[in-house]
Design an enzyme around this catalytic site. Structure first.
Site, PDB file in Angstrom:
ATOM      1  N   THR A  92      30.303  51.816  46.607  1.00 51.34           N
ATOM      2  CA  THR A  92      31.438  52.266  46.179  1.00 51.34           C
ATOM      3  C   THR A  92      31.330  53.964  46.471  1.00 51.34           C
ATOM      4  OG1 THR A  92      31.467  51.305  43.946  1.00 51.34           O
ATOM      5  CG2 THR A  92      32.946  52.933  44.256  1.00 51.34           C
ATOM      6  N   LYS A 112      39.827  42.230  34.772  1.00 54.06           N
ATOM      7  CA  LYS A 112      39.019  43.024  34.417  1.00 54.06           C
ATOM      8  C   LYS A 112      38.517  42.883  32.824  1.00 54.06           C
ATOM      9  CE  LYS A 112      37.701  47.448  35.605  1.00 54.06           C
ATOM     10  NZ  LYS A 112      37.338  47.892  36.984  1.00 54.06           N
ATOM     11  N   LYS A 158      43.675  46.190  44.703  1.00 57.46           N
ATOM     12  CA  LYS A 158      42.607  46.861  45.631  1.00 57.46           C
ATOM     13  C   LYS A 158      41.982  45.797  46.334  1.00 57.46           C
ATOM     14  CE  LYS A 158      39.694  49.082  42.845  1.00 57.46           C
ATOM     15  NZ  LYS A 158      38.601  49.702  41.945  1.00 57.46           N
TER      16      LYS A 158
END
Ligand code: GLU
Length: 415
Positions: A188, A104, A92
């Site tokens: 987002t 993450k 990403k």
């Protein structure tokens, strides 16, 4: 989670690498994370008893810069899921062309069962676990499913105490008063709007009157639904935790948002509004479907029910490989997660830049920079996909992998 999400990620990586003509040794370093931290730690609950929790921080790649990616609190969170999410962050950030790798984190927990004080103690204990591997120049966490600005505030505090200096740039998605950025909470969802605009422009279509169904009404889906509604789309369905609202003539999204949070949507009623199931929402004949909940919402089990013109992936990994293949064969465009939902991490990058210079921008400036970044990323993906006759997902991975491999070559990791 589903247990084979990482295998799905590897299959897409392999096919993009094959299209790029890469030898195995040129991209093998992307098949496994650079580092995995997994730990179990005790948390004192309000009634005095101790509970043990399991947490992860997985750093997939730091080839293009510090690892970057959110932290999720969810009962189904496990190593396979966090590993996949970490890899997706590397891709990403590379597609968005921001100077980061990917990572993450997660805790296996249902935060709805914790009091605020328990949530704070849990967050602080987890921060201790990951403090040795995070930092503004090494790995920068952010919110993800069930985590928010307040939780980032506790991480800033705990990390700052442990390292002995105030370090807001260690996480993004913070409250404004602690060095957060204007525009970050909606970023987002705004990125979903910008991506939808880009694809509609390429398809020569107008968003005015286009019908939309959004699965998930949290920070991503809720904002996306609201912005698409303001853009003139007819949002006919949105889902909440236990079902979905449907109205053939379009829902009044502003009114629904005013009604408040997800839980209350169970009771929402207005003229023409019906309550349907999540599965029924996914199967609606709409122009634009935005799955913005969790992984594997669309799989081989329900893909044949999908009736959408295009799909914009708000969540990470909402469509598994088997289902993607079926949709590709039907000619349904999927704007892939690593492009579609990149607005969040792009504005996280802006937040980090602002923190490092201790100088903050207006919301207009943030949104304008976000739009430019997404339109460049979309163009790179669209052009690569069409030049190579592949799906937008494979095109996005091709863009990402070639950028990461270029950095690895220049750093001397590979020939
Ligand atoms: N959790 C978000 C994502 O999956 C944002 C990550 C970030 O801002 O670092 O992209």
């Amino acid at each position: 989670m589903a247990g084979n999400t990482y295998a799905n990620m590897l299959a897409v990586l392999d096919s993009a690498a094959a299209k790029l003509g890469l030898a195995e040794e040129e991209y093998a370093f992307l098949r496994n994370p650079e580092r995995e931290v997994k730990g179990t730690f005790p948390v004192k609950m309000d009634d005095g008893h101790i509970e043990m929790f399991e947490g992860y921080r997985i750093q997939h790649s730091s080839m293009r810069g510090p690892c970057k990616g959110g932290i999720r609190f969810h009962p189904d969170t496990d190593e396979d899921e966090v590993k996949s999410l970490a890899a997706w962050m590397s891709f990403k950030c590379a597609v968005a062309n921001i100077p980061y790798g990917g990572g993450k984190g997660g805790i296996t927990v249902d935060p709805a069962k914790l009091s605020k004080a328990e949530l704070e103690r849990l967050t602080r204990a987890y921060t201790k676990l990951i403090t040795p591997v995070i930092g503004p120049k090494t790995d920068i966490p952010a919110p993800d499913v069930n985590t928010n600005a307040q939780i980032m505030g506790w991480i800033v505090d705990e990390y700052s105490k442990l390292v002995g200096e105030f370090t807001p740039a260690v996480v993004t998605g913070k409250p404004l008063a602690l060095g957060g950025s204007l525009g970050r909470p909606a970023a987002t969802g705004r990125g979903i709007l910008f991506n939808t605009r880009e694809i509609y422009k390429r398809l020569g279509k107008s968003l005015a009157g286009a019908t939309v169904a959004v699965q998930g009404f949290g920070n991503v889906g809720g904002v996306a639904a609201q912005l698409l509604y303001k853009e003139g789309c007819k949002v006919v369905a949105i889902s909440y935790a236990f079902g979905a609202l449907y109205c053939e003539n379009g829902l009044n999204i502003d009114e629904i948002i005013d009604t408040g949070y997800q839980m209350k949507l169970n009771d929402y009623n207005a003229e023409g509004v019906k309550h349907i199931t999540n599965e029924e929402l996914l199967a609606l004949p709409v122009d634009i479907l935005v799955p913005a909940a969790l992984e594997n919402a669309i799989t081989e089990k329900n893909v044949d029910t999908i009736n959408a013109g295009i799909i914009v992936e708000g969540a990470n990994g909402p469509i598994n490989n088997a289902a993607s293949k079926v949709l590709d064969e039907k000619g349904i465009y999927i704007v892939p997660d690593i492009l579609a939902n990149s607005g969040g991490v792009i504005v996280s990058y802006f937040e980090w830049v602002q923190d490092l210079q201790c100088y903050f921008w207006s919301e207009e400036e943030v949104n304008a920079k976000l739009e430019r970044q997404i339109s460049e990323a979309f163009k790179a993906v669209w052009d690569t996909a069409h030049e190579n006759g592949v799906s937008l997902r494979t095109g996005a991975y091709m863009v990402a992998v070639s950028r990461i491999v270029e950095a690895a070559k220049l750093r001397g990791y590979i020939n």
